[in-house]
Design a protein around this motif. Structure first.
Motif, PDB file in Angstrom:
ATOM      1  N   VAL A  30      -3.728 -10.284  -8.909  1.00 52.00           N
ATOM      2  CA  VAL A  30      -4.358  -9.371  -7.952  1.00 52.00           C
ATOM      3  C   VAL A  30      -4.256  -9.894  -6.532  1.00 52.00           C
ATOM      4  N   GLU A  31      -4.517 -11.196  -6.368  1.00 47.30           N
ATOM      5  CA  GLU A  31      -4.516 -11.743  -5.011  1.00 47.30           C
ATOM      6  C   GLU A  31      -3.122 -11.758  -4.388  1.00 47.30           C
ATOM      7  N   ASN A  32      -2.072 -11.854  -5.215  1.00 44.16           N
ATOM      8  CA  ASN A  32      -0.713 -11.778  -4.679  1.00 44.16           C
ATOM      9  C   ASN A  32      -0.424 -10.380  -4.136  1.00 44.16           C
ATOM     10  N   THR A  33      -0.724  -9.382  -4.953  1.00 42.83           N
ATOM     11  CA  THR A  33      -0.443  -8.001  -4.556  1.00 42.83           C
ATOM     12  C   THR A  33      -1.219  -7.597  -3.316  1.00 42.83           C
ATOM     13  N   TRP A  34      -2.527  -7.836  -3.359  1.00 42.88           N
ATOM     14  CA  TRP A  34      -3.362  -7.326  -2.273  1.00 42.88           C
ATOM     15  C   TRP A  34      -3.346  -8.226  -1.052  1.00 42.88           C
ATOM     16  N   GLY A  35      -3.041  -9.505  -1.241  1.00 42.96           N
ATOM     17  CA  GLY A  35      -2.860 -10.368  -0.081  1.00 42.96           C
ATOM     18  C   GLY A  35      -1.675  -9.919   0.757  1.00 42.96           C
ATOM     19  N   VAL A  36      -0.538  -9.639   0.090  1.00 41.43           N
ATOM     20  CA  VAL A  36       0.636  -9.143   0.800  1.00 41.43           C
ATOM     21  C   VAL A  36       0.359  -7.765   1.397  1.00 41.43           C
ATOM     22  N   PHE A  37      -0.334  -6.920   0.630  1.00 45.32           N
ATOM     23  CA  PHE A  37      -0.618  -5.572   1.133  1.00 45.32           C
ATOM     24  C   PHE A  37      -1.402  -5.610   2.435  1.00 45.32           C
ATOM     25  N   GLY A 225      -7.973  -7.095   9.417  1.00 45.41           N
ATOM     26  CA  GLY A 225      -6.885  -7.934   8.917  1.00 45.41           C
ATOM     27  C   GLY A 225      -7.263  -9.396   8.841  1.00 45.41           C
ATOM     28  N   VAL A 226      -7.985  -9.883   9.832  1.00 49.52           N
ATOM     29  CA  VAL A 226      -8.420 -11.284   9.837  1.00 49.52           C
ATOM     30  C   VAL A 226      -9.259 -11.581   8.598  1.00 49.52           C
ATOM     31  N   ILE A 227     -10.217 -10.702   8.314  1.00 49.24           N
ATOM     32  CA  ILE A 227     -11.105 -10.906   7.163  1.00 49.24           C
ATOM     33  C   ILE A 227     -10.338 -10.859   5.853  1.00 49.24           C
ATOM     34  N   THR A 228      -9.559  -9.805   5.645  1.00 48.71           N
ATOM     35  CA  THR A 228      -8.910  -9.598   4.342  1.00 48.71           C
ATOM     36  C   THR A 228      -7.804 -10.610   4.079  1.00 48.71           C
ATOM     37  N   VAL A 229      -6.984 -10.893   5.080  1.00 45.67           N
ATOM     38  CA  VAL A 229      -5.871 -11.827   4.863  1.00 45.67           C
ATOM     39  C   VAL A 229      -6.383 -13.236   4.591  1.00 45.67           C
ATOM     40  N   PHE A 230      -7.377 -13.681   5.346  1.00 45.15           N
ATOM     41  CA  PHE A 230      -7.920 -15.020   5.111  1.00 45.15           C
ATOM     42  C   PHE A 230      -8.595 -15.110   3.742  1.00 45.15           C
ATOM     43  N   ILE A 254       7.761  -6.830  -3.248  1.00 42.88           N
ATOM     44  CA  ILE A 254       7.524  -6.774  -1.801  1.00 42.88           C
ATOM     45  C   ILE A 254       7.884  -5.391  -1.263  1.00 42.88           C
ATOM     46  N   VAL A 255       8.984  -4.826  -1.761  1.00 47.72           N
ATOM     47  CA  VAL A 255       9.385  -3.478  -1.332  1.00 47.72           C
ATOM     48  C   VAL A 255       8.321  -2.457  -1.718  1.00 47.72           C
ATOM     49  N   LEU A 256       7.817  -2.557  -2.951  1.00 52.36           N
ATOM     50  CA  LEU A 256       6.790  -1.620  -3.418  1.00 52.36           C
ATOM     51  C   LEU A 256       5.507  -1.759  -2.614  1.00 52.36           C
ATOM     52  N   ILE A 257       5.103  -2.992  -2.365  1.00 53.11           N
ATOM     53  CA  ILE A 257       3.880  -3.225  -1.586  1.00 53.11           C
ATOM     54  C   ILE A 257       4.085  -2.768  -0.133  1.00 53.11           C
ATOM     55  N   GLY A 258       5.288  -2.977   0.383  1.00 51.58           N
ATOM     56  CA  GLY A 258       5.590  -2.496   1.727  1.00 51.58           C
ATOM     57  C   GLY A 258       5.477  -0.987   1.822  1.00 51.58           C
ATOM     58  N   LEU A 259       5.936  -0.291   0.774  1.00 50.34           N
ATOM     59  CA  LEU A 259       5.803   1.166   0.729  1.00 50.34           C
ATOM     60  C   LEU A 259       4.331   1.565   0.721  1.00 50.34           C
ATOM     61  N   ALA A 261       1.876  -0.112   2.031  1.00 56.96           N
ATOM     62  CA  ALA A 261       1.331  -0.371   3.369  1.00 56.96           C
ATOM     63  C   ALA A 261       1.739   0.725   4.350  1.00 56.96           C
ATOM     64  N   ILE A 262       2.988   1.174   4.272  1.00 58.95           N
ATOM     65  CA  ILE A 262       3.465   2.224   5.173  1.00 58.95           C
ATOM     66  C   ILE A 262       2.696   3.520   4.944  1.00 58.95           C
ATOM     67  N   VAL A 263       2.515   3.886   3.670  1.00 60.59           N
ATOM     68  CA  VAL A 263       1.784   5.122   3.356  1.00 60.59           C
ATOM     69  C   VAL A 263       0.322   5.004   3.802  1.00 60.59           C
ATOM     70  N   TYR A 264      -0.282   3.835   3.572  1.00 61.47           N
ATOM     71  CA  TYR A 264      -1.682   3.604   3.954  1.00 61.47           C
ATOM     72  C   TYR A 264      -1.870   3.742   5.467  1.00 61.47           C
ATOM     73  N   VAL A 265      -1.038   3.038   6.229  1.00 60.03           N
ATOM     74  CA  VAL A 265      -1.156   3.085   7.687  1.00 60.03           C
ATOM     75  C   VAL A 265      -0.864   4.496   8.199  1.00 60.03           C
ATOM     76  N   THR A 266       0.144   5.143   7.616  1.00 60.09           N
ATOM     77  CA  THR A 266       0.481   6.506   8.023  1.00 60.09           C
ATOM     78  C   THR A 266      -0.696   7.450   7.808  1.00 60.09           C
ATOM     79  N   SER A 267      -1.395   7.289   6.675  1.00 61.54           N
ATOM     80  CA  SER A 267      -2.539   8.167   6.389  1.00 61.54           C
ATOM     81  C   SER A 267      -3.633   7.997   7.437  1.00 61.54           C
TER      82      SER A 267
END
Length: 341
Positions: A30-37, A225-230, A254-259, A261-267
């Motif tokens: 979980v921490e790998n996926t959501w840390g990168v996200f 971002g500071v809170i979640t990434v740390f 990484i490609v899937l997680i990048g997608l 992130a793009i959809v999340y920010v776009t929303s």
């Protein structure tokens, strides 16, 4: 006004879909996926998009008082804390109750507080009172939806696996998380309605409204971002799961997680465009519709994907009732905003 509502509803649909690619991430904890996200969604994607697309970005920011940025940073810190508290609380109280509590509390706080941040005089108008009434109707719908989720969980599992102590603590954490998560909408309100970042970006540097929303949104991502990434960096070190990034499926992940992130920010950017199009009370009206639309889309997708197949008739009746009441609340809010336009 209609265009604004359509933008907000489209943003809600995108937000309902953004996590779907995570189903295909393999070999990560979980921490790998959501840390990168969170790294991508809070820093890399919005920063790159803003630098590439926004004309006069730094010149725009130079015209805004430092006190505005301090307020935005503090509110976005709350947003990040809210995200983390919700993630922790669902392990104690379950997804259905946790999601409903977070959305419900966040909708109430995030929709009503903007009235008191520069629009207090509009609260007493007929249109303002109708908007607040619509928000309360939505709250009833969210409660019904939460009840449906609890019944569904009871039908799908003979035991909850949580103690009363865990349940109480989880509920407290989720309510606090919902209050904090409203920091996203409030930070946007401060940046756009009080700091006038969007107006400066549009009027002085000829950016289109949707590109100007990037300039408005960018400062709001930093604190969260500071809170979640740390936090996730700490979890990766604690669990010694940094090595999972070396799995063979990592490039695809990484490609899937990048997608995602793009959809999340776009929303979020499209939500900002919708709020701008809705006028002075866009952050009140728009946020209520955005949050409600998100929970409706998530549950409708769940129905079509079979998530509610074992829920039982009583649970489905509460679900349908909740969706109907939330739809009514959106219509009432739309009428109130029409009266004020």
């Amino acid at each position: 006004m209609i265009i604004g509502f359509l933008w907000v509803l489209f943003a809600a649909i995108l937000l309902g879909f953004y996590a779907f690619p995570s189903k295909y991430v393999k070999g990560y904890d979980v921490e790998n996926t959501w840390g990168v996200f969170w790294l991508l969604a809070m820093f890399i994607v919005p920063v790159l998009a803003s630098i590439l697309l926004v004309n006069g970005l730094m010149d725009t920011y130079a015209q805004v008082p430092t006190s505005i940025y301090v307020s935005i940073f503090f509110l976005s810190l709350l947003w990040g804390i809210g995200n983390l508290l919700w993630g922790i609380s669902i392990s104690k109280i379950g997804m259905a109750l946790g999601f409903s509590l977070l959305i419900g509390v966040g909708t109430l706080v995030g929709s009503v507080l903007p009235f008191f941040m520069g629009n207090i005089e509009q609260l007493a108008t007929p249109g303002g009172m109708i908007i607040v009434f619509g928000i309360l109707i939505i709250m009833v719908g969210i409660i019904l939806n939460g009840k449906a989720g609890l019944l569904r969980e009871a039908n799908e599992s003979s035991s909850s696996g949580t103690t009363n102590k865990n349940m109480k603590m989880g509920i407290i954490m989720c309510v606090v998380g919902g209050i904090c998560a409203a920091g996203f909408n409030l930070s946007y309100h401060v940046a756009d309605s009080i700091g006038h970042i969007g107006d400066i970006s549009q009027n002085q540097y000829a950016n289109s409204p949707w590109i100007a929303r990037l300039a408005v949104m960018l400062p709001s991502f930093i604190g969260s971002g500071v809170i979640t990434v740390f936090y996730f960096a700490y979890q990766l070190s604690k669990g010694k799961t940094w090595v999972k990034f070396a799995v063979p499926s990592s490039p695809k992940n990484i490609v899937l997680i990048g997608l995602m992130a793009i959809v999340y920010v776009t929303s979020l950017i499209i939500y900002g465009l919708g709020a701008y199009s809705l006028g002075a009370l866009g952050t009140s009206v728009g946020f209520a519709v955005f949050q409600t639309g998100c929970i409706m889309v998530a549950n409708i997708l769940g129905l079509f994907s079979g998530e509610w197949s074992q829920a039982g008739d009583k649970s489905k009746r509460f679900l349908y009732s909740g969706l109907s009441v939330m739809s009514l609340g959106i219509l009432v809010i739309a009428f109130g905003n029409y009266m004020m336009s």
